[in-house]
Design a protein around this motif. Sequence first.
Motif, PDB file in Angstrom:
ATOM      1  N   ALA A 187       0.830  -1.209   0.000  1.00  0.00           N
ATOM      2  CA  ALA A 187       0.000   0.000   0.000  1.00  0.00           C
ATOM      3  C   ALA A 187       0.865   1.258   0.000  1.00  0.00           C
ATOM      4  N   LEU A 188       1.932   1.244   0.788  1.00  0.00           N
ATOM      5  CA  LEU A 188       2.832   2.401   0.831  1.00  0.00           C
ATOM      6  C   LEU A 188       3.518   2.602  -0.511  1.00  0.00           C
ATOM      7  N   ALA A 189       3.969   1.519  -1.124  1.00  0.00           N
ATOM      8  CA  ALA A 189       4.653   1.611  -2.417  1.00  0.00           C
ATOM      9  C   ALA A 189       3.717   2.139  -3.500  1.00  0.00           C
ATOM     10  N   GLN A 190       2.467   1.691  -3.489  1.00  0.00           N
ATOM     11  CA  GLN A 190       1.512   2.156  -4.492  1.00  0.00           C
ATOM     12  C   GLN A 190       1.185   3.631  -4.304  1.00  0.00           C
ATOM     13  N   ALA A 191       1.142   4.077  -3.053  1.00  0.00           N
ATOM     14  CA  ALA A 191       0.792   5.472  -2.790  1.00  0.00           C
ATOM     15  C   ALA A 191       1.970   6.414  -3.016  1.00  0.00           C
ATOM     16  N   LYS A 192       3.182   5.967  -2.700  1.00  0.00           N
ATOM     17  CA  LYS A 192       4.339   6.859  -2.720  1.00  0.00           C
ATOM     18  C   LYS A 192       5.280   6.629  -3.895  1.00  0.00           C
ATOM     19  N   GLY A 193       5.240   5.478  -4.542  1.00  0.00           N
ATOM     20  CA  GLY A 193       6.065   5.239  -5.718  1.00  0.00           C
ATOM     21  C   GLY A 193       7.550   5.433  -5.450  1.00  0.00           C
ATOM     22  N   GLY A 194       8.179   6.277  -6.261  1.00  0.00           N
ATOM     23  CA  GLY A 194       9.611   6.493  -6.147  1.00  0.00           C
ATOM     24  C   GLY A 194      10.049   7.156  -4.853  1.00  0.00           C
ATOM     25  N   LYS A 195       9.113   7.714  -4.101  1.00  0.00           N
ATOM     26  CA  LYS A 195       9.452   8.355  -2.822  1.00  0.00           C
ATOM     27  C   LYS A 195       9.654   7.339  -1.703  1.00  0.00           C
ATOM     28  N   THR A 196       9.260   6.095  -1.938  1.00  0.00           N
ATOM     29  CA  THR A 196       9.268   5.083  -0.880  1.00  0.00           C
ATOM     30  C   THR A 196      10.668   4.821  -0.338  1.00  0.00           C
ATOM     31  N   LEU A 197      11.662   4.794  -1.206  1.00  0.00           N
ATOM     32  CA  LEU A 197      13.032   4.525  -0.762  1.00  0.00           C
ATOM     33  C   LEU A 197      13.496   5.596   0.224  1.00  0.00           C
ATOM     34  N   ALA A 198      13.237   6.857  -0.086  1.00  0.00           N
ATOM     35  CA  ALA A 198      13.624   7.946   0.813  1.00  0.00           C
ATOM     36  C   ALA A 198      12.832   7.882   2.118  1.00  0.00           C
ATOM     37  N   ILE A 199      11.576   7.463   2.049  1.00  0.00           N
ATOM     38  CA  ILE A 199      10.755   7.351   3.262  1.00  0.00           C
ATOM     39  C   ILE A 199      11.339   6.318   4.207  1.00  0.00           C
ATOM     40  N   PHE A 200      11.719   5.163   3.682  1.00  0.00           N
ATOM     41  CA  PHE A 200      12.315   4.134   4.538  1.00  0.00           C
ATOM     42  C   PHE A 200      13.684   4.563   5.052  1.00  0.00           C
ATOM     43  N   LYS A 201      14.439   5.287   4.235  1.00  0.00           N
ATOM     44  CA  LYS A 201      15.738   5.784   4.689  1.00  0.00           C
ATOM     45  C   LYS A 201      15.562   6.763   5.846  1.00  0.00           C
ATOM     46  N   THR A 202      14.478   7.519   5.837  1.00  0.00           N
ATOM     47  CA  THR A 202      14.237   8.524   6.871  1.00  0.00           C
ATOM     48  C   THR A 202      13.581   7.943   8.107  1.00  0.00           C
ATOM     49  N   LEU A 203      12.570   7.071   7.917  1.00  0.00           N
ATOM     50  CA  LEU A 203      11.746   6.615   9.036  1.00  0.00           C
ATOM     51  C   LEU A 203      12.060   5.207   9.512  1.00  0.00           C
ATOM     52  N   GLY A 204      12.614   4.364   8.653  1.00  0.00           N
ATOM     53  CA  GLY A 204      12.841   2.985   9.043  1.00  0.00           C
ATOM     54  C   GLY A 204      11.524   2.270   9.306  1.00  0.00           C
ATOM     55  N   ARG A 205      11.443   1.557  10.404  1.00  0.00           N
ATOM     56  CA  ARG A 205      10.245   0.793  10.751  1.00  0.00           C
ATOM     57  C   ARG A 205       9.023   1.688  10.962  1.00  0.00           C
ATOM     58  N   GLY A 206       9.275   2.931  11.349  1.00  0.00           N
ATOM     59  CA  GLY A 206       8.173   3.862  11.574  1.00  0.00           C
ATOM     60  C   GLY A 206       7.351   4.156  10.333  1.00  0.00           C
ATOM     61  N   ALA A 207       7.863   3.814   9.142  1.00  0.00           N
ATOM     62  CA  ALA A 207       7.081   4.031   7.926  1.00  0.00           C
ATOM     63  C   ALA A 207       5.909   3.068   7.822  1.00  0.00           C
ATOM     64  N   LEU A 208       5.975   1.948   8.548  1.00  0.00           N
ATOM     65  CA  LEU A 208       4.932   0.932   8.438  1.00  0.00           C
ATOM     66  C   LEU A 208       4.149   0.712   9.726  1.00  0.00           C
ATOM     67  N   PHE A 209       4.786   0.924  10.866  1.00  0.00           N
ATOM     68  CA  PHE A 209       4.162   0.542  12.133  1.00  0.00           C
ATOM     69  C   PHE A 209       4.217   1.687  13.137  1.00  0.00           C
ATOM     70  N   VAL A 210       3.328   1.603  14.131  1.00  0.00           N
ATOM     71  CA  VAL A 210       3.194   2.676  15.117  1.00  0.00           C
ATOM     72  C   VAL A 210       3.500   2.178  16.532  1.00  0.00           C
ATOM     73  N   THR A 211       4.392   1.227  16.652  1.00  0.00           N
ATOM     74  CA  THR A 211       4.731   0.693  17.976  1.00  0.00           C
ATOM     75  C   THR A 211       5.218   1.793  18.896  1.00  0.00           C
ATOM     76  N   GLU A 212       6.115   2.629  18.394  1.00  0.00           N
ATOM     77  CA  GLU A 212       6.639   3.732  19.201  1.00  0.00           C
ATOM     78  C   GLU A 212       5.551   4.751  19.490  1.00  0.00           C
TER      79      GLU A 212
END
Length: 328
Positions: A256-281
Motif C-alpha cells: 500500500a505504501l509503495a503504491q501510494a508513494k512510488g519512487g518516494k518510498t526509498l527515501a521514506i524508509f531511509k528517513t523513518l525505518g520501521r516507523g514508515a509501516l508501524f506505530v509501535t513507538e
Amino acid sequence: MYRFFAAAGFLLAFAGAAHWVVPAGRHAFALVSAQDDAARLADLQLDGVLTPERTAVEIDAALEENDGELAASFIELADARGVPVTAERRARVALANAPGASFARGAGSFGHGFLTGQGEDLAGLAGATAGDLTVWGDVRDLGRQAANWARGEPVDHFMVNLAGIGIVATGATYAAFGAPLTFRAGISVLKGARRAGVVGGRFAGNITAALRGGSKAQLAALVGDLGTAGSKAGTRATFAGLRHVDDAAGAARLSALAQAKGGKTLAIFKTLGRGALFVTEAMAKLAFWVMAGVLNLFGLIASFNAMVVAMLRPMWKIRRRRPLLLPG
C-alpha cells in the motif's frame, strides 16, 4: 494573599504546559488513528522530521556514494512535501541520473540480476525476473542448493521452496499469457531479498508454514503484494521495507505504501525505518501524552479551585467575625 498568588502561579504553569501537551497528544493520537493507512502514517511520521537541513544532508550523502537513485528519491519526496532543495543539488542529482549514466548502470544491473538473481533497482529486478521467466533463475537456485547438499553444507530450504514455486509460476505465466506476472515478480523479489539477508526468520517461517498448511490464497496475496511493491517503488525500497515485515499484513502495508508513494518510498524508509509501516513507538508516545494530559488537566482544575478558595477565604472570615444579633 500568598495562597492566592501561589495558586495563580500553578494555574499559569499548567496552562503553559498545555501548549506542549495538547499538540503532542493530538499528534500521537493521529498516528494511532492512521495505523491502518500506511501512506497517511508515513506522512504524519515525516512531519517535523524531513526538514530542509535533513534533506540536504541525505542528498549529499547519497551523491557522495554515487547513489543517484536514493538522491532522486529524496528530491521527489521533498517536492511532494514542499521542502526546498537548492538548484545546485538538483543539478547534481540530474547529472547522476543522466540517460547515459542511467543506461550504463541499468544495463549492468540487468545483466547482474539475470545471472545472479540479485537486483537492487528496477533494472536489476527486471533482469532477475527475466532470468526466472526463462526458468534459468529457478534452476540456478536449485542447482546451488543441490551443490551445497552434495558438499555437506547447509541447504536453504526456504530458497528451495521458492524456486519450486517459481517453476510452477513460470509455467502458469506462459499458460495465461503473462497474467500472473506480478506473482512471478514477487517470487523474484523474495529470492533476492533472501540472498540480501533482509528476510527475517519469522517472515520466512510464516511463508513456510503457509506452504505446508496449504494456504495458497494467503501465499499468493503475500507474494503478489511484494511483486506490486517492487514494480511501484523499486527493489531497493521493497528490500528496505522487508527488513521490518514479519507477516502477510506487513507485506500488505508495504504494498500500500509503495503504491501510494512510488519512487518516494526509498527515501521514506531511509528517513523513518520501521516507523514508515508501524506505530509501535507511537503507542508508547500516546500512553505517555495521555497520562501527561490527565495530569495537566488535574493540575489546572486543582489550581483553579485553590485560587478561587484563596480569593473567597477572606469573605468567610469577615462573616464569621460579625456579632450575632439576639432578638429583644
